[in-house]
Design an enzyme around this catalytic site. Sequence first.
Site, mmCIF file in Angstrom:
data_model
loop_
_atom_site.group_PDB
_atom_site.id
_atom_site.type_symbol
_atom_site.label_atom_id
_atom_site.label_comp_id
_atom_site.label_asym_id
_atom_site.label_seq_id
_atom_site.Cartn_x
_atom_site.Cartn_y
_atom_site.Cartn_z
ATOM 1 N N THR A 164 -63.577 -15.210 -41.458
ATOM 2 C CA THR A 164 -62.877 -14.035 -41.980
ATOM 3 C C THR A 164 -61.411 -14.369 -42.193
ATOM 4 O OG1 THR A 164 -64.359 -12.450 -40.958
ATOM 5 C CG2 THR A 164 -62.070 -11.776 -41.096
ATOM 6 N N GLY A 194 -68.661 -5.077 -39.140
ATOM 7 C CA GLY A 194 -68.021 -5.606 -37.930
ATOM 8 C C GLY A 194 -66.682 -4.927 -37.674
ATOM 9 N N ASP A 195 -65.834 -5.621 -36.956
ATOM 10 C CA ASP A 195 -64.531 -5.059 -36.586
ATOM 11 C C ASP A 195 -63.523 -5.062 -37.735
ATOM 12 O OD1 ASP A 195 -64.683 -7.966 -36.354
ATOM 13 O OD2 ASP A 195 -62.572 -7.818 -35.792
ATOM 14 N N THR A 215 -60.056 -11.765 -35.438
ATOM 15 C CA THR A 215 -61.204 -12.392 -36.083
ATOM 16 C C THR A 215 -62.154 -12.884 -35.000
ATOM 17 O OG1 THR A 215 -61.937 -14.156 -37.593
ATOM 18 C CG2 THR A 215 -60.010 -14.638 -36.246
ATOM 19 N N GLY A 216 -63.427 -13.023 -35.352
ATOM 20 C CA GLY A 216 -64.397 -13.512 -34.375
ATOM 21 C C GLY A 216 -65.621 -12.618 -34.336
HETATM 22 N N1 ASP Z 1 -65.021 -10.333 -37.255
HETATM 23 C C1 ASP Z 1 -65.865 -10.569 -38.384
HETATM 24 C C2 ASP Z 1 -67.094 -9.722 -38.281
HETATM 25 O O1 ASP Z 1 -67.615 -9.563 -37.202
HETATM 26 C C3 ASP Z 1 -66.263 -12.005 -38.515
HETATM 27 C C4 ASP Z 1 -65.105 -12.957 -38.493
HETATM 28 O O2 ASP Z 1 -64.036 -12.656 -37.974
HETATM 29 O O3 ASP Z 1 -65.251 -14.038 -39.053
HETATM 30 O O4 ASP Z 1 -67.567 -9.255 -39.291
#
Ligand code: ASP
Length: 307
Positions: A164, A194-195, A215-216
Amino acid sequence: MKRPVIVVHGGAWHIPAPLREAFQAGCRQAAFAGWEVLLSGGPALDAVEAAVRILEDDPVYDAGRGSHTNLNGEVELDAFIMNGCTLEVGGVAAVKRVRNPIALARRIMESGEHAFVVGAGAEAWAEALGIPLCDPADLAPLPALIDIPTDTWTPPGMQLPSDTVGAVALDMEGNLAVATSTGGTPNKRPGRVGDTPLVGCGAYADNTAGAAAATGWGERLMRLVLSKSACDLLVQGWAPQMAAEHLIRQLEQRVAGYGGIIIVDRHGQVGLAHNTPNLSFAIIGPEEAISSGTEFRTQLLAGLNSA
Ligand code: ASP
């Protein structure tokens, strides 16, 4: 007049060796695009949008072009933008035919009518706003990138990879802004969000505190409302680096989560932390914005941090 700062990230995970240069180059290019806006006296909001658009256009990241597909083999994109001066927000989720979802999120924010729009309704609004819809195939991952093995590091429960994108900025007027964009996690269920586009989770900006982008592993990050939590710590007087490290520890200890966060406070101080093997990022600002200490500060302009 404030001295401007921009920080961008291109995700926190185990970035495979063959992709590392591309990840760093993209972050650097995006940060410079935002920096040009800031240097000419432009608003933080324009800077973060410009930076994220570049990362959306770059197929190595999971945002815009080249995003991961869901279980149905479709790309569904989420994006979010926030103005730290007015606290206005704009978000979109699960759009399949918008090439730069961040631009749509911005237009939605500025409409003053709604703040968060999803799916077909968001696409219809994009068309009404004159944002052309693209062929979903234009957003699909490039075959050359799919074939790169995403190697060994797999935290329990997390669907890798996690690339992301996000940007935070402080402009000369002292205004803060944040923008984020993602294709979400690979092989997610259709409709999963997601977040990233959730206010306070993937991003938050408030001129009285700072701006943060996370991110994550979204399902875990959102439980801690990570980006708003970062701004709350800044208001309490925490230095951004201390806040970033504290929150990533909390992410791991409280909810067994994985990810990273970038922060700039209202004074232009920067912090970043992650508990994944890598975080790709770029920072441009006055040298003193990047206070002393950990490894990333030796790579002022761009880097690929390793835990
Ligand atoms: N946080 C993002 C999600 O869960 C993924 C990412 O940060 O790469 O959609």
